[in-house]
Design an enzyme around this catalytic site. Sequence first.
Site, mmCIF file in Angstrom:
data_model
loop_
_atom_site.group_PDB
_atom_site.id
_atom_site.type_symbol
_atom_site.label_atom_id
_atom_site.label_comp_id
_atom_site.label_asym_id
_atom_site.label_seq_id
_atom_site.Cartn_x
_atom_site.Cartn_y
_atom_site.Cartn_z
ATOM 1 N N HIS A 18 5.160 -0.529 -3.857
ATOM 2 C CA HIS A 18 4.900 -0.493 -2.414
ATOM 3 C C HIS A 18 6.139 -0.948 -1.637
ATOM 4 C CE1 HIS A 18 2.240 -0.699 1.156
ATOM 5 N NE2 HIS A 18 3.070 -1.654 1.524
ATOM 6 N N GLU A 19 6.679 -2.083 -2.030
ATOM 7 C CA GLU A 19 7.847 -2.608 -1.325
ATOM 8 C C GLU A 19 9.096 -1.777 -1.607
ATOM 9 O OE1 GLU A 19 7.260 -4.610 0.907
ATOM 10 O OE2 GLU A 19 5.267 -5.251 0.262
ATOM 11 N N HIS A 22 9.272 0.919 1.023
ATOM 12 C CA HIS A 22 9.845 0.392 2.267
ATOM 13 C C HIS A 22 11.355 0.221 2.125
ATOM 14 C CE1 HIS A 22 5.982 -0.190 4.059
ATOM 15 N NE2 HIS A 22 5.627 -1.220 3.313
#
Length: 422
Positions: A18-19, A22
């Site tokens: 997920h990170e 980003h």
Amino acid sequence: MQTAIAFIVIFGSLVFFHELGHFLFAKRAGIMVREFAIGMGPKIFGMTKGETVYTLRLLPIGGYVRMAGDDLDSVELQPGYRVGLLMNEDNVVEKIILNQNNQHPNVLFMEVERADLERELWIEGYDEDENLVRYNVARTASIVENGKETIIAPYDRTFNAKTVGQRSMAIFAGPLFNFILAFFLFLMMGLLQGVPTNESLPKIAQVADNGVASAAGLQRDDVVTAIDGNKISTWEDLSQAIQAKMGQAMVMEVERQGERLTFELTPNIVENDKGEKVGQIGIYAARAYEKSPVKAVAYAGELTYETATMIFKAVIKLVTAQLSIDELSGPVGIYKYTEEATSYGIFNLMFWAGALSMNLGIMNLLPLPALDGGRLLFFGFEALRGKPIDRQKEGLVHFVGIVLLMILMIVVTWNDIQKFFF
């Protein structure tokens, strides 16, 4: 221990991907990333590479990518500050040292009058001879305070300087990478285990607790070979034989690790969803699998779609009050379900990890404050208005959202504790 390791690996993978989404799209847009963190709270481990600090933190409740331009990121040099300057060969400032004494070598000291460390990059003030001087500041200059060094972020490298599209993609990429991870896990299931076929072997995949089969001594992975002397070749043969003998004693022959065993049991008579009476002994079918790379891709797509649909339906039920908060699960519940998935083998664990990744991605896209979806909603308003929402008002909304989410997390965790331990 096995469950704890599985939980840490699954949780870490979900948060990492997920990170990572980003992070990669922020870097692609030219945004400076200050920190890439797995976990929250106190730092356990940290490593600096380039302009980014990579950290592992104590609490396993998420992670974050801190981009330049955050409220906590800016450093303002107020008039009257006494700072030390380290210059390069071109007489351009490379380091601005705060809270430093005269013992630091090769430092020019200045009492700051004005400074622009975002757009034009200069600093102006009075030197030790009380002369007003002005120096240019390098784009890669750093500020040193109490031994901690932070690279300055020119405005064009901050999050807010980017277009709505670039910012939106940097935020959306987190959930997107969770969807990609889920698809990859489902694809690996299809490649390694194979794709389920319509054919079902007379092999027991699971034995229900407190059922007839469990009481008789049947176990998972037993292969049924005959009932009352009649050969059983498929699960359909087995099902028909059980229906024919419901309420009557029957003799079941099975093969277990090369050994032939015989069990006597009587199928219960129960009503199905249509109100029809059927025989039941409490066993579940083991599927037959076919290995095909092409079918594995289609299978991964189907599982991704079906899992997403299931989660969307659950969200709708929650919004329409058809699903109560008591039915939600937090970290404790996820740990217990991970324990259950672990007991059924690696492929069940992979499916559980994929489903969790899809769930994390979809829940993060909900248009709620503090979530990725909430930030995307504000970007949508900005695109319609032609100008951004007031940063302080947006920050306040997200702060309230964080508080409410933390309260919800506490409630859900307490419900999990009561559910599983009391």
